[in-house]
Design a protein around this motif. Structure first.
Motif, PDB file in Angstrom:
ATOM      1  N   LEU A 125     126.614  44.948  -4.826  1.00 31.73           N
ATOM      2  CA  LEU A 125     127.541  45.006  -3.704  1.00 31.73           C
ATOM      3  C   LEU A 125     127.216  43.900  -2.701  1.00 31.73           C
ATOM      4  CD1 LEU A 125     129.823  46.533  -2.262  1.00 31.73           C
ATOM      5  CD2 LEU A 125     128.073  47.899  -1.148  1.00 31.73           C
ATOM      6  N   ILE A 126     125.917  43.709  -2.491  1.00 33.74           N
ATOM      7  CA  ILE A 126     125.490  42.687  -1.543  1.00 33.74           C
ATOM      8  C   ILE A 126     124.835  41.563  -2.329  1.00 33.74           C
ATOM      9  CG2 ILE A 126     124.065  42.230   0.487  1.00 33.74           C
ATOM     10  CD1 ILE A 126     124.035  45.267   0.975  1.00 33.74           C
ATOM     11  N   PRO A 173     122.336  46.467  -5.518  1.00 37.40           N
ATOM     12  CA  PRO A 173     123.350  47.233  -6.251  1.00 37.40           C
ATOM     13  C   PRO A 173     124.018  48.302  -5.399  1.00 37.40           C
ATOM     14  CG  PRO A 173     121.171  47.946  -6.879  1.00 37.40           C
ATOM     15  CD  PRO A 173     120.983  46.808  -5.947  1.00 37.40           C
ATOM     16  N   GLU A 174     125.221  48.621  -5.858  1.00 40.17           N
ATOM     17  CA  GLU A 174     126.051  49.601  -5.180  1.00 40.17           C
ATOM     18  C   GLU A 174     125.559  51.017  -5.447  1.00 40.17           C
ATOM     19  OE1 GLU A 174     130.889  49.697  -4.935  1.00 40.17           O
ATOM     20  OE2 GLU A 174     129.896  49.399  -6.838  1.00 40.17           O
ATOM     21  N   GLY A 233     131.879  40.508  -2.273  1.00 39.70           N
ATOM     22  CA  GLY A 233     132.514  39.227  -2.560  1.00 39.70           C
ATOM     23  C   GLY A 233     132.908  38.385  -1.363  1.00 39.70           C
ATOM     24  N   ALA A 234     132.839  38.941  -0.156  1.00 42.49           N
ATOM     25  CA  ALA A 234     133.253  38.172   1.024  1.00 42.49           C
ATOM     26  C   ALA A 234     132.032  37.698   1.795  1.00 42.49           C
ATOM     27  CB  ALA A 234     134.141  39.028   1.912  1.00 42.49           C
ATOM     28  N   VAL A 254     120.149  50.677   2.122  1.00 42.30           N
ATOM     29  CA  VAL A 254     119.034  49.749   2.137  1.00 42.30           C
ATOM     30  C   VAL A 254     118.062  50.257   3.180  1.00 42.30           C
ATOM     31  CG1 VAL A 254     118.323  47.350   2.356  1.00 42.30           C
ATOM     32  CG2 VAL A 254     120.646  47.884   1.624  1.00 42.30           C
ATOM     33  N   MET A 255     116.833  50.534   2.791  1.00 45.68           N
ATOM     34  CA  MET A 255     115.893  51.051   3.784  1.00 45.68           C
ATOM     35  C   MET A 255     114.621  50.223   3.843  1.00 45.68           C
ATOM     36  SD  MET A 255     114.143  54.417   2.149  1.00 45.68           S
ATOM     37  CE  MET A 255     115.482  55.520   2.565  1.00 45.68           C
ATOM     38  N   VAL A 256     114.153  50.080   5.083  1.00 51.03           N
ATOM     39  CA  VAL A 256     112.854  49.446   5.278  1.00 51.03           C
ATOM     40  C   VAL A 256     111.853  50.568   5.442  1.00 51.03           C
ATOM     41  CG1 VAL A 256     111.464  48.121   6.886  1.00 51.03           C
ATOM     42  CG2 VAL A 256     113.802  47.418   6.403  1.00 51.03           C
TER      43      VAL A 256
END
Ligand SMILES: Nc1ncnc2c1ncn2[C@@H]1O[C@H](COP(=O)(O)OP(=O)(O)OP(=O)(O)O)[C@@H](O)[C@H]1O
Ligand SMILES: [Mg+2]
Lengths: 307, 251
Positions: free
Chosen positions: B4-5, B28-29, B70-71, B200-202
């Motif tokens: 996704l990213i 990934p998504e 994609g953007a 997404v985690m830190v």
């Protein structure tokens, strides 16, 4: 162990009170002395004003409703009339109007200084506003007298003296109070609050008016109340531009008077102990009570802001 | 799994300080990706590039591309507010607004123009349920958010983020200020949320990364040292430095 230290320790033991305990004791006595002096001063001021100011009521010369709601102030007539409604109306309207006028400017300046351009704000705007706070009131009065009054006279009906002139002068005078308290409130915002709002997709303006202003509202209000309180107590500058006519004003451009302006004007012309003099003290008592009310309001607001 | 990213040769400077060095990765998504690494290595910085929170730090310079679905999110035609609506964030310290529980959750939807009471009620309930907080607060939604415990506040912040219907949820050490039980709740919550969101985690807590994430990225001094499936990274790291870090031999 160092022999000198040992000697000192022995010496102190002989004195029974080691040095730091003695120092603490001196400090305490000094602090208590100062506090007592302060309390005595405050109590005696209140006592003095109250005893003088209550005199006209206690002696039956003037009744409280007469003073508060009487529309005519003519101390020289026979019998003398002491209706302070004109001054109450004058004081209240100039202070409130000044706050209404100054508050938006103060808030905007504070938002600008803390949220929009902190650098420019701190470099230029903050010193300018502090300067404004430091100008003596006679200077404000003088500027009002030589700029605002002629301007009003030339552009509107009347002589230029009146509530509007007083309001304009006072609003500039209380602007620093409102601005600096608002600035403090805005810059003490809890860390992460703004980020939280931005992270939800808020723009800067949305963050300001949906989050920052509501959050700091009690503190902003505190600044406004302090501003009103300052305006209420201001004598000199107002006296110079308001015209000092003792009647209830019907328009903003008509000459009027305030509690403070009438006290400063007439105090010198009265004999201590006379009824006229004592009634002026009653007006001072009203000012004192108003001040208590303002302080009380500010306390309440602060408690609310602290939560 | 689909990415996704996509981050491609990303460099970030704070003034002259090179905080992120040539970072490329695909996230990934509908999975949990964990960022680990010693303090100051750039995890938060990278996380904050994903919703452009670094924009607000003066002197920040970026090159390379970050694209979401994609953007290119640093492209000219990107609206930052819309991006942040799609990429929610939960901070290290719970930061509820000084408003009621209800108004905290409704804040985001209201920003984006929802005014109908009924619609808001619905969003608030769903978001609070989504953040596993509904049962605890449903009877006093009008109470101040500060009346909640730290762990509840953090879940409220998650609910607040969910209320704007993001696709991605960024969590920057979201449990480091919490007690073990609240931490566990939030970890369980993350497991549920990944069915619908990309997370997404830190984290500084190696066990947490191992427990909850699908992918783990190990950073050192602004660089990606290793990026792989969590299981593999913890059981069989490729890089010696990763091994040293996860076994606690440096830090
Ligand atoms: N606003 C800033 N201005 C300048 N340098 C910054 C700024 N924010 C972070 N840095 C620097 O960038 C580097 C990475 O910071 P970052 O906050 O991303 O680290 P981190 O990996 O999240 O650390 P931690 O685990 O302690 O949160 C650090 O060396 C930090 O000093
Ligand atoms: Mg960090």
């Amino acid at each position: 162990m160092n022999p000198v230290k040992k000697d000192q320790a022995a010496g102190n033991r002989r004195l029974r009170f080691p040095k730091h305990i003695r120092e603490e004791w001196y400090g305490r006595v000094y602090a208590y002395f100062c506090v007592t002096l302060l309390i005595v001063t405050i109590v005696s001021i209140v006592w003095f004003i109250a005893s003088k100011g209550l005199n006209p009521f206690l002696s039956g010369a003037v009744s409280v409703p007469e003073l508060l709601f009487g529309r005519t102030w003519s101390p020289e007539s026979e019998p003398p009339l002491f209706g302070a409604l004109p001054f109450l109306a004058g004081s209240i309207s100039v202070s409130l109007l000044a706050a209404v006028l100054a508050a938006p400017f103060g808030f905007c300046a504070a938002v600008f200084m803390t949220q929009i351009a902190p650098k420019v704000g701190r470099r230029f705007l903050q010193p300018a506003i502090e300067l404004l706070a430091g100008i003596p009131s006679v200077v404000y009065g003088f500027v009002g007298l030589s700029v605002i009054v002629p301007f009003l006279r030339n552009n509107f009906t009347g002589q230029g003296f009146g509530i509007l002139a007083g309001t304009l002068v006072l609003s500039v005078m209380i602007l620093p109070t409102i601005t600096s308290i608002a600035t403090d409130a805005l810059s003490n915002l809890q860390a992460g609050l703004k980020e939280g709002s931005f992270a939800l997709g808020a723009t800067r303006w949305q963050t300001i008016y949906r989050l920052i202003l509501p959050t700091t509202f009690p503190s902003l209000l505190t600044g406004v109340v302090l501003g009103i309180s300052r305006a209420f107590g201001e004598a000199l500058a107002v006296q110079m531009v308001i015209g000092n006519a003792p009647h209830v004003p019907r328009s903003l451009l008509e000459s009027a008077a305030t509690l403070t302006s009438i006290i400063t004007l007439e105090m010198g012309n009265t004999v201590g102990g006379s009824l006229h003099n004592n009634v002026l003290w009653s007006l001072a008592l009203i000012l004192l009570i108003m001040t208590f009310l303002f302080v009380f309001t500010v306390r309440m607001l602060e408690r609310r802001a602290g939560r | 799994m689909q990415a996704l990213i996509e981050i491609d040769r990303l460099n970030l400077f704070y003034g002259t300080f090179h905080a992120l060095k040539n970072i490329s990765m695909k996230i990934p998504e509908k999975a949990i990706t964990a960022f680990i690494g010693p303090s100051g290595c750039g995890k938060s910085t990278l996380l904050r590039t994903l919703n452009r929170m670094n924009d607000m730090i003066p002197g920040t310079q970026i090159d390379g591309t970050v694209s979401i679905a994609g953007a290119d999110i640093y492209g000219k035609d990107i609206d930052v507010e819309t991006l942040r609506k799609k990429v929610g964030m939960v901070f290290q310290q719970p930061n509820p607004f000084p408003k009621s529980i209800y108004d905290n959750v409704a804040y985001g939807p209201r920003l984006h123009g929802i005014t109908s009471r009924q619609k808001l009620d619905e969003i608030v309930e769903n978001s609070l349920r989504g953040a596993a907080l509904w049962n605890e607060v449903k009877d006093h939604l009008k109470r101040s958010a500060f009346s909640l415990s730290g762990g509840q506040q953090q879940r409220l912040c998650i609910a607040r983020a969910l209320a704007v219907e993001p696709d991605i949820l960024l969590m920057d050490e979201a449990t480091s200020a919490l007690d073990p039980i609240s931490t566990l709740k939030i970890e369980e919550l993350a497991q549920e949320l990944k069915e619908r969101y990309t997370i997404v985690m830190v984290t500084h807590n190696m066990h947490q990364a191992a427990r909850v994430s699908n992918q783990t990225v190990f950073f050192l001094n602004g660089e990606v040292v290793e990026y792989s499936e969590t299981e593999k990274l913890f059981s069989n790291p490729e890089d010696q430095r990763t091994e040293d870090y996860i076994s606690g031999r440096f830090g």
